[in-house]
Design a protein around this motif. Sequence first.
Motif, PDB file in Angstrom:
ATOM      1  N   GLU A  71      42.522  31.908  51.727  1.00  0.00           N
ATOM      2  CA  GLU A  71      43.911  32.115  52.128  1.00  0.00           C
ATOM      3  C   GLU A  71      44.747  32.259  50.863  1.00  0.00           C
ATOM      4  O   GLU A  71      44.575  31.518  49.898  1.00  0.00           O
ATOM      5  N   TRP A  72      45.681  33.216  50.906  1.00  0.00           N
ATOM      6  CA  TRP A  72      46.478  33.601  49.748  1.00  0.00           C
ATOM      7  C   TRP A  72      47.957  33.612  50.087  1.00  0.00           C
ATOM      8  O   TRP A  72      48.335  33.810  51.242  1.00  0.00           O
ATOM      9  N   GLU A  73      48.792  33.433  49.060  1.00  0.00           N
ATOM     10  CA  GLU A  73      50.245  33.479  49.248  1.00  0.00           C
ATOM     11  C   GLU A  73      50.698  34.835  49.776  1.00  0.00           C
ATOM     12  O   GLU A  73      51.611  34.922  50.590  1.00  0.00           O
ATOM     13  N   SER A  74      50.063  35.904  49.292  1.00  0.00           N
ATOM     14  CA  SER A  74      50.461  37.253  49.689  1.00  0.00           C
ATOM     15  C   SER A  74      49.326  38.227  49.403  1.00  0.00           C
ATOM     16  O   SER A  74      48.372  37.892  48.685  1.00  0.00           O
ATOM     17  N   VAL A  75      49.462  39.416  49.929  1.00  0.00           N
ATOM     18  CA  VAL A  75      48.464  40.457  49.651  1.00  0.00           C
ATOM     19  C   VAL A  75      48.457  40.787  48.161  1.00  0.00           C
ATOM     20  O   VAL A  75      47.403  41.066  47.583  1.00  0.00           O
ATOM     21  N   GLY A  76      49.613  40.730  47.525  1.00  0.00           N
ATOM     22  CA  GLY A  76      49.692  41.018  46.095  1.00  0.00           C
ATOM     23  C   GLY A  76      48.911  40.027  45.254  1.00  0.00           C
ATOM     24  O   GLY A  76      48.207  40.412  44.315  1.00  0.00           O
ATOM     25  N   THR A  77      49.023  38.727  45.571  1.00  0.00           N
ATOM     26  CA  THR A  77      48.291  37.736  44.785  1.00  0.00           C
ATOM     27  C   THR A  77      46.793  37.896  44.990  1.00  0.00           C
ATOM     28  O   THR A  77      46.018  37.727  44.045  1.00  0.00           O
ATOM     29  N   TYR A  78      46.376  38.257  46.196  1.00  0.00           N
ATOM     30  CA  TYR A  78      44.951  38.486  46.447  1.00  0.00           C
ATOM     31  C   TYR A  78      44.456  39.679  45.646  1.00  0.00           C
ATOM     32  O   TYR A  78      43.435  39.612  44.963  1.00  0.00           O
ATOM     33  N   ARG A  79      45.182  40.779  45.707  1.00  0.00           N
ATOM     34  CA  ARG A  79      44.746  41.978  44.984  1.00  0.00           C
ATOM     35  C   ARG A  79      44.731  41.751  43.475  1.00  0.00           C
ATOM     36  O   ARG A  79      43.826  42.219  42.784  1.00  0.00           O
ATOM     37  N   ARG A  80      45.712  41.033  42.964  1.00  0.00           N
ATOM     38  CA  ARG A  80      45.712  40.726  41.533  1.00  0.00           C
ATOM     39  C   ARG A  80      44.544  39.803  41.181  1.00  0.00           C
ATOM     40  O   ARG A  80      43.943  39.922  40.110  1.00  0.00           O
ATOM     41  N   ALA A  81      44.205  38.885  42.076  1.00  0.00           N
ATOM     42  CA  ALA A  81      43.088  37.974  41.829  1.00  0.00           C
ATOM     43  C   ALA A  81      41.782  38.743  41.651  1.00  0.00           C
ATOM     44  O   ALA A  81      40.940  38.370  40.825  1.00  0.00           O
ATOM     45  N   LEU A  82      41.613  39.814  42.395  1.00  0.00           N
ATOM     46  CA  LEU A  82      40.382  40.599  42.303  1.00  0.00           C
ATOM     47  C   LEU A  82      40.224  41.246  40.927  1.00  0.00           C
ATOM     48  O   LEU A  82      39.116  41.632  40.547  1.00  0.00           O
ATOM     49  N   GLY A  83      41.312  41.360  40.168  1.00  0.00           N
ATOM     50  CA  GLY A  83      41.251  41.955  38.845  1.00  0.00           C
ATOM     51  C   GLY A  83      40.933  40.971  37.734  1.00  0.00           C
ATOM     52  O   GLY A  83      40.699  41.379  36.594  1.00  0.00           O
ATOM     53  N   GLY A  84      40.900  39.681  38.035  1.00  0.00           N
ATOM     54  CA  GLY A  84      40.580  38.677  37.022  1.00  0.00           C
ATOM     55  C   GLY A  84      39.134  38.801  36.558  1.00  0.00           C
ATOM     56  O   GLY A  84      38.233  39.087  37.347  1.00  0.00           O
ATOM     57  N   PHE A  85      38.892  38.563  35.262  1.00  0.00           N
ATOM     58  CA  PHE A  85      37.556  38.742  34.694  1.00  0.00           C
ATOM     59  C   PHE A  85      36.502  37.914  35.427  1.00  0.00           C
ATOM     60  O   PHE A  85      35.460  38.440  35.824  1.00  0.00           O
ATOM     61  N   ASP A  86      36.742  36.598  35.591  1.00  0.00           N
ATOM     62  CA  ASP A  86      35.756  35.744  36.263  1.00  0.00           C
ATOM     63  C   ASP A  86      35.500  36.199  37.693  1.00  0.00           C
ATOM     64  O   ASP A  86      34.368  36.120  38.182  1.00  0.00           O
ATOM     65  N   VAL A  87      36.547  36.673  38.365  1.00  0.00           N
ATOM     66  CA  VAL A  87      36.387  37.164  39.743  1.00  0.00           C
ATOM     67  C   VAL A  87      35.553  38.444  39.749  1.00  0.00           C
ATOM     68  O   VAL A  87      34.670  38.613  40.590  1.00  0.00           O
ATOM     69  N   LYS A  88      35.812  39.335  38.798  1.00  0.00           N
ATOM     70  CA  LYS A  88      35.021  40.576  38.717  1.00  0.00           C
ATOM     71  C   LYS A  88      33.545  40.291  38.476  1.00  0.00           C
ATOM     72  O   LYS A  88      32.678  40.994  38.983  1.00  0.00           O
ATOM     73  N   VAL A  89      33.271  39.244  37.696  1.00  0.00           N
ATOM     74  CA  VAL A  89      31.894  38.926  37.339  1.00  0.00           C
ATOM     75  C   VAL A  89      31.174  38.172  38.463  1.00  0.00           C
ATOM     76  O   VAL A  89      30.001  38.427  38.731  1.00  0.00           O
ATOM     77  N   THR A  90      31.856  37.247  39.127  1.00  0.00           N
ATOM     78  CA  THR A  90      31.175  36.388  40.102  1.00  0.00           C
ATOM     79  C   THR A  90      31.468  36.743  41.550  1.00  0.00           C
ATOM     80  O   THR A  90      30.553  36.779  42.372  1.00  0.00           O
ATOM     81  N   ALA A  91      32.726  36.990  41.893  1.00  0.00           N
ATOM     82  CA  ALA A  91      33.090  37.175  43.298  1.00  0.00           C
ATOM     83  C   ALA A  91      32.907  38.614  43.781  1.00  0.00           C
ATOM     84  O   ALA A  91      32.380  38.837  44.881  1.00  0.00           O
ATOM     85  N   VAL A  92      33.339  39.583  43.005  1.00  0.00           N
ATOM     86  CA  VAL A  92      33.317  40.975  43.473  1.00  0.00           C
ATOM     87  C   VAL A  92      31.899  41.441  43.822  1.00  0.00           C
ATOM     88  O   VAL A  92      31.701  42.055  44.877  1.00  0.00           O
ATOM     89  N   PRO A  93      30.872  41.145  43.007  1.00  0.00           N
ATOM     90  CA  PRO A  93      29.520  41.560  43.413  1.00  0.00           C
ATOM     91  C   PRO A  93      29.082  40.932  44.740  1.00  0.00           C
ATOM     92  O   PRO A  93      28.436  41.593  45.560  1.00  0.00           O
ATOM     93  N   LEU A  94      29.451  39.670  44.959  1.00  0.00           N
ATOM     94  CA  LEU A  94      29.115  39.020  46.225  1.00  0.00           C
ATOM     95  C   LEU A  94      29.880  39.661  47.378  1.00  0.00           C
ATOM     96  O   LEU A  94      29.301  39.968  48.428  1.00  0.00           O
ATOM     97  N   LEU A  95      31.186  39.877  47.194  1.00  0.00           N
ATOM     98  CA  LEU A  95      32.003  40.459  48.255  1.00  0.00           C
ATOM     99  C   LEU A  95      31.509  41.856  48.628  1.00  0.00           C
ATOM    100  O   LEU A  95      31.626  42.273  49.784  1.00  0.00           O
ATOM    101  N   ALA A  96      30.938  42.569  47.665  1.00  0.00           N
ATOM    102  CA  ALA A  96      30.405  43.905  47.944  1.00  0.00           C
ATOM    103  C   ALA A  96      29.206  43.853  48.896  1.00  0.00           C
ATOM    104  O   ALA A  96      28.870  44.860  49.525  1.00  0.00           O
ATOM    105  N   GLU A  97      28.585  42.694  49.032  1.00  0.00           N
ATOM    106  CA  GLU A  97      27.452  42.525  49.943  1.00  0.00           C
ATOM    107  C   GLU A  97      27.883  42.112  51.349  1.00  0.00           C
ATOM    108  O   GLU A  97      27.046  41.990  52.242  1.00  0.00           O
ATOM    109  N   SER A  98      29.176  41.892  51.550  1.00  0.00           N
ATOM    110  CA  SER A  98      29.640  41.452  52.867  1.00  0.00           C
ATOM    111  C   SER A  98      29.551  42.596  53.878  1.00  0.00           C
ATOM    112  O   SER A  98      29.410  43.760  53.514  1.00  0.00           O
TER     113      SER A  98
END
Length: 113
Positions: free
Chosen positions: A54-81
């Motif tokens: 859960e996020w404050e807004s769509v903007g904070t979620y989208r910006r979170a996806l650009g964070g380095f740690d998120v790109k390395v750990t979360a984005v590859p996992l989310l791509a498997e959803s």
Amino acid sequence: MLVTNRFVVEPDVVDDFTARAHAALAALAARPGYLRGQLVRALDDPRYWCLLTEWESVGTYRRALGGFDVKVTAVPLLAESVDEPSAYEALASAAPGADVVVTASDRAADPYR
């Protein structure tokens, strides 16, 4: 804003999946605008998992996806959803014993223009 990423995980890869999901959840939790999150599994069929955040807004979620740690750990996992819409805006809510509170949509009137 609620994000639901659903996964179908076979029993032989559950340990690897949960380790990666925990790392993804930790990376997301460190980003500004993050409110809460959970990794959940279906009671009726343990192959079905969901990463809920859960996020404050769509903007904070989208910006979170650009964070380095998120790109390395979360984005590859989310791509498997499961390939389906995953971001939802809250349009009504109710606290225990309280009335339903309706919220206006943040979407543009004609988003496909």
